[in-house]
Design a protein around this motif. Sequence first.
Motif, PDB file in Angstrom:
ATOM      1  N   LEU A  10       0.460  -1.184  -0.045  1.00  0.00           N
ATOM      2  CA  LEU A  10      -0.185   0.230   0.293  1.00  0.00           C
ATOM      3  C   LEU A  10       0.970   0.843  -0.033  1.00  0.00           C
ATOM      4  N   ASP A  11       0.762   2.266  -0.411  1.00  0.00           N
ATOM      5  CA  ASP A  11       1.241   3.396  -1.002  1.00  0.00           C
ATOM      6  C   ASP A  11       1.217   4.454   0.866  1.00  0.00           C
ATOM      7  N   ASP A  16       9.133  12.789   5.376  1.00  0.00           N
ATOM      8  CA  ASP A  16       8.811  13.741   5.053  1.00  0.00           C
ATOM      9  C   ASP A  16       7.217  14.907   3.804  1.00  0.00           C
ATOM     10  N   GLU A  17       7.249  13.467   3.603  1.00  0.00           N
ATOM     11  CA  GLU A  17       5.434  14.158   2.734  1.00  0.00           C
ATOM     12  C   GLU A  17       4.306  14.265   3.768  1.00  0.00           C
ATOM     13  N   ILE A  18       4.791  13.518   5.235  1.00  0.00           N
ATOM     14  CA  ILE A  18       3.456  14.147   5.619  1.00  0.00           C
ATOM     15  C   ILE A  18       3.248  15.348   6.639  1.00  0.00           C
ATOM     16  N   ARG A  19       1.952  15.947   6.104  1.00  0.00           N
ATOM     17  CA  ARG A  19       1.738  17.540   6.288  1.00  0.00           C
ATOM     18  C   ARG A  19       0.544  17.576   7.674  1.00  0.00           C
ATOM     19  N   LEU A  20       1.014  18.823   8.618  1.00  0.00           N
ATOM     20  CA  LEU A  20       0.349  18.695   9.678  1.00  0.00           C
ATOM     21  C   LEU A  20      -0.996  19.020   9.466  1.00  0.00           C
ATOM     22  N   GLU A  21      -1.667  19.807   8.530  1.00  0.00           N
ATOM     23  CA  GLU A  21      -3.304  20.233   8.223  1.00  0.00           C
ATOM     24  C   GLU A  21      -3.332  18.240   7.254  1.00  0.00           C
ATOM     25  N   ALA A  22      -2.988  17.529   6.866  1.00  0.00           N
ATOM     26  CA  ALA A  22      -4.002  16.047   6.631  1.00  0.00           C
ATOM     27  C   ALA A  22      -3.200  15.723   8.229  1.00  0.00           C
ATOM     28  N   VAL A  23      -3.175  15.115   8.768  1.00  0.00           N
ATOM     29  CA  VAL A  23      -2.994  14.900  10.134  1.00  0.00           C
ATOM     30  C   VAL A  23      -4.694  15.662  11.017  1.00  0.00           C
ATOM     31  N   LEU A  24      -4.109  16.681  10.873  1.00  0.00           N
ATOM     32  CA  LEU A  24      -5.245  17.201  11.617  1.00  0.00           C
ATOM     33  C   LEU A  24      -5.809  16.523  10.881  1.00  0.00           C
ATOM     34  N   HIS A  25      -6.480  17.240   9.835  1.00  0.00           N
ATOM     35  CA  HIS A  25      -8.296  16.212   8.935  1.00  0.00           C
ATOM     36  C   HIS A  25      -8.691  15.462   9.350  1.00  0.00           C
ATOM     37  N   THR A  60     -16.968   2.265   4.784  1.00  0.00           N
ATOM     38  CA  THR A  60     -16.997   2.996   5.997  1.00  0.00           C
ATOM     39  C   THR A  60     -15.473   3.310   7.235  1.00  0.00           C
ATOM     40  N   ARG A  61     -15.837   1.897   6.755  1.00  0.00           N
ATOM     41  CA  ARG A  61     -14.104   1.620   7.981  1.00  0.00           C
ATOM     42  C   ARG A  61     -13.613   1.343   7.189  1.00  0.00           C
ATOM     43  N   THR A  62     -13.460   1.105   6.131  1.00  0.00           N
ATOM     44  CA  THR A  62     -12.331   1.201   4.629  1.00  0.00           C
ATOM     45  C   THR A  62     -11.522   2.352   4.703  1.00  0.00           C
ATOM     46  N   HIS A  63     -12.596   3.830   4.361  1.00  0.00           N
ATOM     47  CA  HIS A  63     -12.324   4.864   4.289  1.00  0.00           C
ATOM     48  C   HIS A  63     -11.192   5.415   5.307  1.00  0.00           C
ATOM     49  N   HIS A  64     -12.559   5.048   6.331  1.00  0.00           N
ATOM     50  CA  HIS A  64     -11.117   5.976   8.038  1.00  0.00           C
ATOM     51  C   HIS A  64      -9.931   5.656   7.769  1.00  0.00           C
ATOM     52  N   PHE A  65      -9.350   4.260   7.641  1.00  0.00           N
ATOM     53  CA  PHE A  65      -8.380   3.408   7.347  1.00  0.00           C
ATOM     54  C   PHE A  65      -7.228   4.328   6.179  1.00  0.00           C
ATOM     55  N   ARG A  66      -8.298   4.363   5.327  1.00  0.00           N
ATOM     56  CA  ARG A  66      -7.791   5.465   3.933  1.00  0.00           C
ATOM     57  C   ARG A  66      -6.552   6.646   4.790  1.00  0.00           C
ATOM     58  N   VAL A  67      -8.372   6.753   4.557  1.00  0.00           N
ATOM     59  CA  VAL A  67      -7.884   8.901   5.492  1.00  0.00           C
ATOM     60  C   VAL A  67      -6.727   8.560   6.051  1.00  0.00           C
ATOM     61  N   LEU A  68      -6.332   7.619   7.569  1.00  0.00           N
ATOM     62  CA  LEU A  68      -5.372   7.832   8.063  1.00  0.00           C
ATOM     63  C   LEU A  68      -4.215   7.574   7.677  1.00  0.00           C
ATOM     64  N   ARG A  69      -4.576   6.709   6.613  1.00  0.00           N
ATOM     65  CA  ARG A  69      -2.980   6.234   5.604  1.00  0.00           C
ATOM     66  C   ARG A  69      -2.262   6.964   5.466  1.00  0.00           C
ATOM     67  N   GLU A  70      -3.313   7.664   4.093  1.00  0.00           N
ATOM     68  CA  GLU A  70      -2.888   8.694   3.389  1.00  0.00           C
ATOM     69  C   GLU A  70      -1.972  10.079   4.297  1.00  0.00           C
ATOM     70  N   SER A  71      -2.289   9.841   4.937  1.00  0.00           N
ATOM     71  CA  SER A  71      -2.631  11.717   6.131  1.00  0.00           C
ATOM     72  C   SER A  71      -0.874  11.065   6.687  1.00  0.00           C
ATOM     73  N   GLY A  72      -0.574   9.639   6.450  1.00  0.00           N
ATOM     74  CA  GLY A  72       0.732   9.837   7.233  1.00  0.00           C
ATOM     75  C   GLY A  72       0.968   8.964   8.826  1.00  0.00           C
ATOM     76  N   VAL A  73      -0.686   9.130   9.475  1.00  0.00           N
ATOM     77  CA  VAL A  73      -0.363   8.792  11.017  1.00  0.00           C
ATOM     78  C   VAL A  73      -0.923   7.259  11.267  1.00  0.00           C
TER      79      VAL A  73
END
Length: 116
Positions: A10-11, A16-25, A60-73
């Motif tokens: 998975l990507d 260095d690509e993790i952004r504060l606004e993405a983590v906060l979101h 919806t669970r899958t969506h939440h995990f994807r948001v967490l992964r793509e934000s770098g959390v």
Amino acid sequence: MTTATKPRVLDHPARDEIRLEAVLHALSDAVRLRIVSDLARAEGAELSCSFFELPVTKSTRTHHFRVLRESGVIEQVYRGTAKLNALRRADLDTLFPGLLDSVLTAADAQTTREAD
């Protein structure tokens, strides 16, 4: 290694690509915050998606995990057929010192207030 036996990857954003606004979101949603809290309590353990008891549908669970992964959390990896999740605490603490602990402390305090 053939395509059929090649492990699924998975990507994830590099540190260095993790952004504060993405983590906060990612942390601004109650379900995602619950996932992160559970992972933080697991102290570095990898937990399967099925470990989490969440009040949402599978899609919806899958969506939440994807948001967490793509934000770098979180980091997600496949082990066999299981998708395992781990908190990227070291990356987050390096980039945003104290942020994760502050958010988790505030979330615990809110949960306590709501329970009273």
